[in-house]
Design a protein around this motif. Sequence first.
Motif, PDB file in Angstrom:
ATOM      1  N   THR A 118       5.380 -11.805   3.646  1.00  0.00           N
ATOM      2  CA  THR A 118       4.203 -11.884   4.601  1.00  0.00           C
ATOM      3  C   THR A 118       3.782 -10.934   5.378  1.00  0.00           C
ATOM      4  O   THR A 118       2.736 -10.267   5.416  1.00  0.00           O
ATOM      5  CB  THR A 118       4.174 -13.330   5.364  1.00  0.00           C
ATOM      6  OG1 THR A 118       4.414 -14.417   4.665  1.00  0.00           O
ATOM      7  CG2 THR A 118       2.683 -13.494   5.876  1.00  0.00           C
ATOM      8  N   ASN A 119       4.671 -10.605   6.519  1.00  0.00           N
ATOM      9  CA  ASN A 119       4.589  -9.504   7.323  1.00  0.00           C
ATOM     10  C   ASN A 119       5.109  -8.186   7.009  1.00  0.00           C
ATOM     11  O   ASN A 119       5.186  -7.289   7.743  1.00  0.00           O
ATOM     12  CB  ASN A 119       5.597  -9.862   8.720  1.00  0.00           C
ATOM     13  CG  ASN A 119       6.827 -10.170   8.268  1.00  0.00           C
ATOM     14  OD1 ASN A 119       7.215 -10.637   7.344  1.00  0.00           O
ATOM     15  ND2 ASN A 119       7.780  -9.550   9.180  1.00  0.00           N
ATOM     16  N   GLU A 123       1.118  -8.163   4.174  1.00  0.00           N
ATOM     17  CA  GLU A 123       0.451  -7.432   5.368  1.00  0.00           C
ATOM     18  C   GLU A 123      -0.080  -6.063   5.360  1.00  0.00           C
ATOM     19  O   GLU A 123      -1.204  -5.539   5.477  1.00  0.00           O
ATOM     20  CB  GLU A 123       1.155  -7.690   6.783  1.00  0.00           C
ATOM     21  CG  GLU A 123       0.015  -7.315   8.048  1.00  0.00           C
ATOM     22  CD  GLU A 123       0.772  -7.583   9.176  1.00  0.00           C
ATOM     23  OE1 GLU A 123       0.348  -7.430  10.238  1.00  0.00           O
ATOM     24  OE2 GLU A 123       1.755  -8.427   9.448  1.00  0.00           O
ATOM     25  N   THR A 124       0.960  -5.077   4.825  1.00  0.00           N
ATOM     26  CA  THR A 124       0.566  -3.786   4.725  1.00  0.00           C
ATOM     27  C   THR A 124      -0.689  -3.524   3.689  1.00  0.00           C
ATOM     28  O   THR A 124      -1.458  -2.718   4.156  1.00  0.00           O
ATOM     29  CB  THR A 124       1.831  -2.888   4.404  1.00  0.00           C
ATOM     30  OG1 THR A 124       2.702  -3.394   5.475  1.00  0.00           O
ATOM     31  CG2 THR A 124       1.441  -1.403   4.406  1.00  0.00           C
ATOM     32  N   ARG A 127      -4.058  -4.994   5.190  1.00  0.00           N
ATOM     33  CA  ARG A 127      -4.577  -4.025   6.353  1.00  0.00           C
ATOM     34  C   ARG A 127      -5.070  -2.352   5.336  1.00  0.00           C
ATOM     35  O   ARG A 127      -6.020  -2.371   5.794  1.00  0.00           O
ATOM     36  CB  ARG A 127      -3.208  -3.412   7.183  1.00  0.00           C
ATOM     37  CG  ARG A 127      -3.007  -4.458   8.217  1.00  0.00           C
ATOM     38  CD  ARG A 127      -1.833  -3.983   8.947  1.00  0.00           C
ATOM     39  NE  ARG A 127      -1.384  -4.821   9.999  1.00  0.00           N
ATOM     40  CZ  ARG A 127      -1.889  -4.724  11.361  1.00  0.00           C
ATOM     41  NH1 ARG A 127      -2.728  -3.700  11.684  1.00  0.00           N
ATOM     42  NH2 ARG A 127      -1.354  -5.691  12.434  1.00  0.00           N
ATOM     43  N   THR A 145       8.146 -15.216   4.565  1.00  0.00           N
ATOM     44  CA  THR A 145       8.892 -14.210   4.887  1.00  0.00           C
ATOM     45  C   THR A 145      10.243 -14.918   5.394  1.00  0.00           C
ATOM     46  O   THR A 145      10.247 -15.681   5.139  1.00  0.00           O
ATOM     47  CB  THR A 145       8.054 -13.419   5.751  1.00  0.00           C
ATOM     48  OG1 THR A 145       8.720 -12.203   6.175  1.00  0.00           O
ATOM     49  CG2 THR A 145       7.952 -14.284   7.212  1.00  0.00           C
ATOM     50  N   THR A 165       1.134 -12.381  11.597  1.00  0.00           N
ATOM     51  CA  THR A 165       0.395 -11.544  10.497  1.00  0.00           C
ATOM     52  C   THR A 165      -1.004 -12.392  10.386  1.00  0.00           C
ATOM     53  O   THR A 165      -1.964 -11.519  10.363  1.00  0.00           O
ATOM     54  CB  THR A 165       1.284 -11.944   9.276  1.00  0.00           C
ATOM     55  OG1 THR A 165       2.294 -11.095   9.369  1.00  0.00           O
ATOM     56  CG2 THR A 165       0.459 -11.304   8.042  1.00  0.00           C
ATOM     57  N   ASN A 168      -2.987 -11.258  13.267  1.00  0.00           N
ATOM     58  CA  ASN A 168      -3.520  -9.574  13.285  1.00  0.00           C
ATOM     59  C   ASN A 168      -4.358  -9.462  12.057  1.00  0.00           C
ATOM     60  O   ASN A 168      -5.289  -8.562  12.507  1.00  0.00           O
ATOM     61  CB  ASN A 168      -2.031  -8.956  12.759  1.00  0.00           C
ATOM     62  CG  ASN A 168      -1.058  -9.045  13.712  1.00  0.00           C
ATOM     63  OD1 ASN A 168      -1.138  -8.973  15.158  1.00  0.00           O
ATOM     64  ND2 ASN A 168       0.325  -8.866  13.407  1.00  0.00           N
TER      65      ASN A 168
END
Length: 188
Positions: A118-119, A123-124, A127, A145, A165, A168
């Motif tokens: 997940t993080n 997430e990357t 983003r 995660t 996450t 964010n």
Amino acid sequence: MDLTPDTALIVIDVQQGFDDPGWGPRDNPDAEANIGRLVDAWSAAGRPIVLVRHDSREAGSTLAPGAPGNALKAVVADAPHDLFVTKHVNSAFYGQPDLHGWLSERGIRSLVVCGIQTNMCVETTARMAGNLGYEVALPIDATHTFDLEGPGGERIAAADLARATAVNLHGGGFAEVVATSDLIRVVA
């Protein structure tokens, strides 16, 4: 939530190596089942599916090419897909073949991103997709995660990392964080 008919499902790093106990405690035991539900729905609707695999360059990694853990988990191993991307960094946009180029050639501007972790890679990738101008949905319950240790030995639980996450990505405008069932209703 509105999804265009060509919304691509990006499935990140659903690999056997993440079952290794060395990763530590994880959250969301339903992640793989939800990923499978998304793949089934996308396949039934004839929407594009992209599978991504992490080919680690770290010596001894369970995710290294040739290691048993590099293989995809059964839930996606035989999944129909339109593109298969391999990468050795967090973002699927730095893999081969070129994900952004492939999406751009097809005029795809809407993505659903799910997978492991997940993080990290999820997430990357989300983003970066947001930065590249894609409309991104992230079904948080189709990710998982592991607990993570940071500076000074501070340990954060996997569930807390997943919540961070979600905040964010959603609060930062990178993605709309949703539930798998919401996406299934829209695709069906």
